[in-house]
Design a protein around this motif. Sequence first.
Motif, PDB file in Angstrom:
ATOM      1  N   LEU A   1       9.517 -11.089  -4.839  1.00 50.54           N
ATOM      2  CA  LEU A   1       8.729 -10.972  -6.067  1.00 50.54           C
ATOM      3  C   LEU A   1       7.685  -9.873  -5.852  1.00 50.54           C
ATOM      4  O   LEU A   1       6.909  -9.938  -4.888  1.00 50.54           O
ATOM      5  CB  LEU A   1       8.029 -12.292  -6.392  1.00 50.54           C
ATOM      6  N   ASP A   2       7.648  -8.895  -6.740  1.00 52.83           N
ATOM      7  CA  ASP A   2       6.737  -7.747  -6.582  1.00 52.83           C
ATOM      8  C   ASP A   2       5.410  -8.093  -7.258  1.00 52.83           C
ATOM      9  O   ASP A   2       5.156  -7.734  -8.410  1.00 52.83           O
ATOM     10  CB  ASP A   2       7.382  -6.507  -7.206  1.00 52.83           C
ATOM     11  N   PHE A   3       4.543  -8.761  -6.536  1.00 52.20           N
ATOM     12  CA  PHE A   3       3.344  -9.385  -7.089  1.00 52.20           C
ATOM     13  C   PHE A   3       2.064  -8.680  -6.662  1.00 52.20           C
ATOM     14  O   PHE A   3       1.979  -8.168  -5.534  1.00 52.20           O
ATOM     15  CB  PHE A   3       3.264 -10.838  -6.600  1.00 52.20           C
ATOM     16  N   GLY A   4       1.059  -8.717  -7.525  1.00 51.30           N
ATOM     17  CA  GLY A   4      -0.302  -8.367  -7.143  1.00 51.30           C
ATOM     18  C   GLY A   4      -0.898  -9.476  -6.288  1.00 51.30           C
ATOM     19  O   GLY A   4      -0.294 -10.544  -6.116  1.00 51.30           O
ATOM     20  N   PRO A   5      -2.123  -9.241  -5.753  1.00 52.99           N
ATOM     21  CA  PRO A   5      -2.686 -10.131  -4.730  1.00 52.99           C
ATOM     22  C   PRO A   5      -2.886 -11.584  -5.173  1.00 52.99           C
ATOM     23  O   PRO A   5      -2.809 -12.485  -4.347  1.00 52.99           O
ATOM     24  CB  PRO A   5      -4.035  -9.478  -4.393  1.00 52.99           C
ATOM     25  N   TRP A   6      -3.128 -11.835  -6.459  1.00 51.61           N
ATOM     26  CA  TRP A   6      -3.465 -13.190  -6.889  1.00 51.61           C
ATOM     27  C   TRP A   6      -2.434 -13.794  -7.826  1.00 51.61           C
ATOM     28  O   TRP A   6      -2.635 -14.894  -8.339  1.00 51.61           O
ATOM     29  CB  TRP A   6      -4.836 -13.198  -7.587  1.00 51.61           C
TER      30      TRP A   6
END
Lengths: 140, 140, 140
Positions: free
Chosen positions: A112-117
Amino acid sequence: MKSHTRHLTLHVRERMDFVNITPQVEEEVAKSGVREGLCLVNAMHITASVFINDDEPGLHEDYKRWLEWLAPYDPSPERYHHNRTGEDNGDAHHKRQVMGREVVVAVTKGKLDFGPWEQIFYGEFDGRRDKRVLLKIIGE
Amino acid sequence: MKSHTRHLTLHVRERMDFVNITPQVEEEVAKSGVREGLCLVNAMHITASVFINDDEPGLHEDYKRWLEWLAPYDPSPERYHHNRTGEDNGDAHHKRQVMGREVVVAVTKGKLDFGPWEQIFYGEFDGRRDKRVLLKIIGE
Amino acid sequence: MKSHTRHLTLHVRERMDFVNITPQVEEEVAKSGVREGLCLVNAMHITASVFINDDEPGLHEDYKRWLEWLAPYDPSPERYHHNRTGEDNGDAHHKRQVMGREVVVAVTKGKLDFGPWEQIFYGEFDGRRDKRVLLKIIGE
């Protein structure tokens, strides 16, 4: 093109609550073998949501109060004509529209290409029974 | 199947503002070589949105006033329990839910398949620092 | 990878109303020949929505009253600065954000992978003229 489908079943004890389903989604992305693609996660029920936000209990309390202000629970048939059908969940159909039905997340290098939060939540607005969430991953 | 990934960095000087990112998305669609497919554009931060609407300054002012009514900025820990964590951005997590996290746009004949007024905006609700937007284009 | 594109034209007689477009989407999924994939359905106009909820007239009345509370129709240029451009549809741009622009639905074994009550609606907030909805189906 590869595709992978999974239906999760959730049972929330409260009328309204939020459940972090990120670990289950990560597990299915791994199983799918997709390295580059898209992952759809959606509620299959119309009084529930899937959304992405912070895993912070204070914020979840805030959301509950705010959604109750926007669309108060009221089983009477006056506020919600929907409740004239014998239902008591008119409010839940409104809360779900604010929080959304689905998220689409990029899969990059197999993850999953997610940001930090970013965390994926199931949002329940008419709980105390089994409901389903759909995961569909496509790509290569 | 082709796939193309790009992370944009944005820095908005105001606490709340909207930035038209359509040209950057169009450029990445062209680079991707995808003729038929889907283009996901999402905020990677949970106090920001990506949405599609009109590029009209009066409307953007209207949105700001309206979002402030729906979820007022209030750094105190009373209105938003989230602010008891030391944050002051409880409001931003609410505004983002109204405006949405992401858009999925069709790519047809190598271009964004848009109606006459559709433009893609980054919506910032807790600005004055670097934030990222993800573009993922898949198709053929 | 297969892809299939269709633009529907809708003409809603009222300013605000909801139209069940599930049969048209099902028909296009069948035509696409896609067995496993994703189906995007989006409004191509920025004063309209595509959303998934219940096909129940009482609920639709509730949504209309609720959206009117959240963003009342007001052609004057005071409430909505957008109406200083000569438009009278500032409210419609707000209602559309609450109800959303698009849905992404999984296609499994050649059909929309839906829960028991899910139906796709076109939501019109500035009607009485032709508007378009885009269907894009990709997969295999």
